[in-house]
Design a protein around this motif. Structure first.
Motif, mmCIF file in Angstrom:
data_model
loop_
_atom_site.group_PDB
_atom_site.id
_atom_site.type_symbol
_atom_site.label_atom_id
_atom_site.label_comp_id
_atom_site.label_asym_id
_atom_site.label_seq_id
_atom_site.Cartn_x
_atom_site.Cartn_y
_atom_site.Cartn_z
ATOM 1 N N SER A 28 0.802 -1.223 0.000
ATOM 2 C CA SER A 28 0.000 0.000 0.000
ATOM 3 C C SER A 28 0.834 1.272 0.000
ATOM 4 N N HIS A 29 2.133 1.154 -0.181
ATOM 5 C CA HIS A 29 3.025 2.326 -0.169
ATOM 6 C C HIS A 29 3.956 2.234 -1.380
ATOM 7 N N MET A 59 -8.097 -6.807 2.590
ATOM 8 C CA MET A 59 -7.560 -6.618 3.928
ATOM 9 C C MET A 59 -8.244 -7.545 4.929
ATOM 10 N N TYR A 60 -7.510 -7.935 5.982
ATOM 11 C CA TYR A 60 -8.098 -8.636 7.112
ATOM 12 C C TYR A 60 -8.600 -7.616 8.133
ATOM 13 N N ASN A 61 -9.507 -8.059 9.006
ATOM 14 C CA ASN A 61 -9.928 -7.141 10.073
ATOM 15 C C ASN A 61 -9.030 -7.224 11.304
ATOM 16 N N PHE A 62 -8.104 -8.196 11.325
ATOM 17 C CA PHE A 62 -7.068 -8.259 12.360
ATOM 18 C C PHE A 62 -5.712 -8.408 11.669
ATOM 19 N N ASN A 63 -4.734 -7.616 12.132
ATOM 20 C CA ASN A 63 -3.403 -7.655 11.537
ATOM 21 C C ASN A 63 -2.340 -7.662 12.624
ATOM 22 N N VAL A 64 -1.330 -8.497 12.441
ATOM 23 C CA VAL A 64 -0.214 -8.561 13.380
ATOM 24 C C VAL A 64 0.460 -7.202 13.470
ATOM 25 N N GLY A 65 0.718 -6.769 14.707
ATOM 26 C CA GLY A 65 1.379 -5.490 14.926
ATOM 27 C C GLY A 65 0.438 -4.310 14.921
ATOM 28 N N ASP A 66 -0.842 -4.562 14.653
ATOM 29 C CA ASP A 66 -1.805 -3.463 14.618
ATOM 30 C C ASP A 66 -2.890 -3.651 15.670
ATOM 31 N N ASN A 67 -3.668 -4.715 15.567
ATOM 32 C CA ASN A 67 -4.812 -4.894 16.469
ATOM 33 C C ASN A 67 -5.037 -6.358 16.825
ATOM 34 N N VAL A 242 -2.698 -3.297 5.023
ATOM 35 C CA VAL A 242 -2.064 -4.559 4.639
ATOM 36 C C VAL A 242 -2.966 -5.203 3.598
ATOM 37 N N LEU A 243 -2.525 -5.213 2.339
ATOM 38 C CA LEU A 243 -3.369 -5.651 1.230
ATOM 39 C C LEU A 243 -3.222 -7.130 0.918
ATOM 40 N N ASN A 244 -2.283 -7.812 1.593
ATOM 41 C CA ASN A 244 -2.112 -9.261 1.388
ATOM 42 C C ASN A 244 -1.892 -9.616 -0.076
ATOM 43 N N GLY A 245 -1.088 -8.804 -0.752
ATOM 44 C CA GLY A 245 -0.784 -9.059 -2.161
ATOM 45 C C GLY A 245 -1.749 -8.414 -3.127
ATOM 46 N N GLY A 246 -2.790 -7.769 -2.619
ATOM 47 C CA GLY A 246 -3.734 -7.087 -3.493
ATOM 48 C C GLY A 246 -3.103 -5.877 -4.171
ATOM 49 N N GLU A 247 -3.656 -5.500 -5.312
ATOM 50 C CA GLU A 247 -3.133 -4.370 -6.081
ATOM 51 C C GLU A 247 -4.210 -3.305 -6.208
ATOM 52 N N PHE A 248 -3.773 -2.081 -6.455
ATOM 53 C CA PHE A 248 -4.716 -0.980 -6.626
ATOM 54 C C PHE A 248 -4.327 -0.166 -7.852
ATOM 55 N N SER A 249 -5.277 0.602 -8.351
ATOM 56 C CA SER A 249 -4.997 1.537 -9.441
ATOM 57 C C SER A 249 -5.797 2.800 -9.188
ATOM 58 N N LEU A 250 -5.293 3.903 -9.703
ATOM 59 C CA LEU A 250 -5.964 5.186 -9.503
ATOM 60 C C LEU A 250 -5.602 6.141 -10.621
ATOM 61 N N THR A 251 -6.400 7.194 -10.734
ATOM 62 C CA THR A 251 -6.150 8.252 -11.710
ATOM 63 C C THR A 251 -6.072 9.585 -10.985
ATOM 64 N N LEU A 252 -5.009 10.332 -11.277
ATOM 65 C CA LEU A 252 -4.857 11.700 -10.793
ATOM 66 C C LEU A 252 -4.997 12.630 -11.991
ATOM 67 N N THR A 253 -5.813 13.653 -11.856
ATOM 68 C CA THR A 253 -6.022 14.605 -12.939
ATOM 69 C C THR A 253 -5.473 15.965 -12.528
ATOM 70 N N ILE A 254 -4.733 16.579 -13.453
ATOM 71 C CA ILE A 254 -4.113 17.879 -13.203
ATOM 72 C C ILE A 254 -4.726 18.929 -14.115
#
Length: 278
Positions: A28-29, A59-67, A242-254
């Motif tokens: 996610s970063h 995402m999971y609703n529980f993650n190690v190091g978070d909750n 934590v996306l567990n290997g999931g991918e994302f896409s987005l569009t930024l418009t200027i």
């Protein structure tokens, strides 16, 4: 061309896919470097908006190091258990906690069980052997088991019922943060956080999250030369998702807009010489 664009330059969209990022700090970063630098003239400002976004709800609703931890203490000793990174419903979470606490019975000097009441939507902890116990504030699954703002919390007659209802829903939104462009949006504490948009999660796990904002809001960015874009996806607590290997896409418009020279009304200027004469 948008009415926000009052220059000879055409508006521009940037399509970003997480698996194409040149630098991947986590699922996610991501950091994307542009092959062609966006460099408007000195008298032109850039206005930026998130205009599309999609990702799987992975995402999971529980993650190690978070909750994921529950810390319990008795006069006999203290133990910390971790339920790990998983999707739990309330019943399965109670069973998992009971199993883990059974392995810590020797340390605590008692066996503690956990049950969930679906009518009250609360968790109940019960110990045997006439031993009272305390759930410590170092626990991280506080909101999930209904103890937010109520820790440390001690049992009464070996029974402890969560004062608040359980909340295992996970994060309600995905916050899209652009760390390097000087976006000055603020969080509930008034701190600048760089978030360009909040994407509400309106689907179930394993479905797709889509950006559904009716009107795109454009922000003046501080960078004069746009060479790279650093994207972070965070949850309600500003932790990277934590996306567990999931991918994302987005569009930024200027859009490009002529810079407006800041002026001050003479009526609000202090004339030191005139004030001295008066």
């Amino acid at each position: 061309m948008s009415h926000l664009n009052n220059t000879h330059l055409g508006s521009q969209s940037i399509f970003l896919q997480s698996d194409k990022a040149q630098v991947s700090l986590s699922d996610s970063h991501k950091i994307f470097f542009l092959n062609e630098v966006i460099n408007p003239p000195p008298d032109t400002a850039m206005l930026l908006a998130l205009t599309s976004f999609e990702m799987p709800y992975s995402m999971y609703n529980f993650n190690v190091g978070d909750n994921d931890t529950l810390d319990i203490s008795t006069n006999n000793g203290t133990t910390s258990i971790s339920v790990g990174s998983r999707n739990y419903d309330a019943t399965k979470l109670a069973a998992k906690i009971t199993t883990l606490l059974a392995t810590a019975a020797t340390t605590l000097g008692t066996t503690i069980s956990c049950t969930f009441d679906s009518l009250s939507n609360k968790f109940t902890f019960v110990s045997t052997n006439s031993v009272n116990f305390t759930i410590l504030s170092s626990s991280t699954m506080i909101k999930e088991i209904g103890f937010q703002n109520s820790l440390p919390s001690q049992s009464d007659n070996q029974i402890l019922i969560s004062p608040n209802i359980a909340n295992l829903s996970g994060s309600s939104s995905v916050y899209v943060k652009i760390s390097n462009l000087g976006i000055r949006n603020v969080d509930s504490r008034g701190a600048i956080n760089g978030v360009i948009s909040k994407v509400n999660i309106t689907c179930n796990p394993n479905e797709f999250i889509f950006f559904q904002q009716q009107e795109s809001i454009y922000y003046l960015i501080q960078e004069r030369n746009l060479t790279h874009i650093e994207i972070q996806l965070t949850d309600d607590k500003q932790n990277n998702l934590v996306l567990n290997g999931g991918e994302f896409s987005l569009t930024l418009t200027i859009h490009f807009a002529k810079s407006i020279q800041q002026t001050i009304d003479p009526n609000f200027l202090l004339d030191k010489k005139q004030n001295d004469e008066e």
